[in-house]
Enzyme design. Sequence first.
Site, PDB file in Angstrom:
ATOM      1  N   TYR A  11     -14.831   4.114   9.067  1.00 51.16           N
ATOM      2  CA  TYR A  11     -13.369   4.156   9.205  1.00 51.16           C
ATOM      3  C   TYR A  11     -12.992   4.775  10.558  1.00 51.16           C
ATOM      4  CZ  TYR A  11      -8.543   5.599   7.957  1.00 51.16           C
ATOM      5  OH  TYR A  11      -7.192   5.812   7.917  1.00 51.16           O
TER       6      TYR A  11
ATOM      7  N   GLY B  42       0.812  -1.211   0.000  1.00 51.69           N
ATOM      8  CA  GLY B  42       0.000   0.000   0.000  1.00 51.69           C
ATOM      9  C   GLY B  42       0.848   1.265   0.000  1.00 51.69           C
TER      10      GLY B  42
ATOM     11  N   ASP C 247      -3.538 -12.460   4.688  1.00 48.03           N
ATOM     12  CA  ASP C 247      -4.802 -11.737   4.849  1.00 48.03           C
ATOM     13  C   ASP C 247      -5.006 -11.628   6.356  1.00 48.03           C
ATOM     14  OD1 ASP C 247      -7.463 -11.095   5.284  1.00 48.03           O
ATOM     15  OD2 ASP C 247      -8.201 -12.300   3.591  1.00 48.03           O
TER      16      ASP C 247
END
Length: 317
Positions: A141, A11, A52
Site C-alpha cells: 500500500y 467507500g 472499475d
Amino acid sequence: MKKFLVTGALGQIGSELTMELRGRYGNENVVASGIHKRDSVVVESGPFEIVDITNYNQVSEVVKKYDIDWIVNLAAILSAVGEEKPSLAWQVNMNGLFNVLEVARENGCGVFTPSSIAAFGPNTPRDNTPQDTIQRPNTMYGVTKVSGELLCDYYYEKFGVDTRGVRFPGLISYETLPGGGTTDYAVHIYYDALQKGKFTCPLDKDTYMDMMYMPDAINAIIDLIEADGSKLKHRNAFNVTSMSFNPERIYNEIRKHIPEFTMDYDVNPNLQKIANSWPNSLDDSAAKEEWDWTPKYNLEEMTKDMLKKLKEKLNDK
Ligand code: NAD
Ligand code: SER
C-alpha cells in the site's frame, strides 16, 4: 459549475464526499461510481455508474458521457488488505490511477487522489514528520501511495494535468465502515463501546498514529480542489492531520462518556508491523501555508460528536 466523477464512491470517504459535493455543486453535477451498485443514498440521489478503474474504457466513457471536469479518485485497496493481496493493490492503486490520469490528460480534467501516512516508512523521522523527508515504505500500500504521489506530480509537470492530493491519516467516521486499513481500530472502538461495552484492540497501547474526523477530511478535499493552483508547491502530497493518539488515549476519551467501557489487547502482529512503520505525528504546516488548511476537530470534540451520531444511527436500525 464544475462536474465531478467520484471513483470508489461507496467507500468510507466516497459515501460522505459524494453527498457533500452534491449539496454544494448540485446532484446532477456529481457522478458517483463503483465496482458494484448497492442500495444507498449515494446511488439514489444522483447519477451512478459502474466504473472499475482498472478498465480504461469504463473510466473514459463515463468522463466523456458526463463531460467531467474533476475526477476524485477514491478507488483503492487499503493497507491491511493490500498486504494480504499485494498484486490486487498494485493493480488498483497503480494501474487504476494510471488509467485515471490518462483519461484526465485526454479530456482536460483535474484529478484529486489521496495519498496516506503509509507513504512514509520505518526510516522516516517519526515525530512531527516533515513535509519533505525520507519515503521508503515497506508495505505494498505504501509503495503504491508514494509511487502515486510521484506519478501525479509527473502528470502535472509533463502534461499540465491539474493533479492535487493530501496524505490522509487514519479517518474516523460513522456513515460507512472503513475498508481494511491499519487505522480501522479507531472506528471499531466507537461501535464496540456503544454496542458491546468492551473492545479488544489489535494494536499495542503505545502505538501512536495521526487521525482525522471525516468532516475535516471532506473539507480538506474540497478546499484543496478549490485552492488557487498557482500557490501550490506540494500539489499531490500535502501532510494533513488533526490529532495523534494511541489506543489508551482514545479509550480514555470514550470512557469520559461511557465510564463502564472496558478494553483489552490482542495484538495482531501483521497490523502492528504496518503501524510501527508509520509516523507518530505529522507536520502539516505546508498545507496551512499553501491553501489555508484548518482542521476543526480534536480528539475531545470528535469523540463527543462521533458517539452522539453513531448512537442515533444505531438506534435508527
Ligand atoms: P474504501 O476501501 O472505504 O473505499 C474504496 C472503494 O474503492 C471501495 O468502495 C471499493 O469497492 C472501491 N474499489 C476497489 N477496487 C476498485 C476498482 N478496481 N475500481 C473502482 N472501485 C474500486 O477506502 P476509503 O477509506 O474511502 O479511501 C479512499 C482513498 O483515500 C484511498 O486512496 C485511500 O488510500 C485513501 N486514504 C484513506 C484513509 C482512511 O483512513 N480511510 C487514510 C488515508 C488515505
Ligand atoms: N487508514 C489507512 C489505512 O490504514 C491509512 O492510509 O490503510
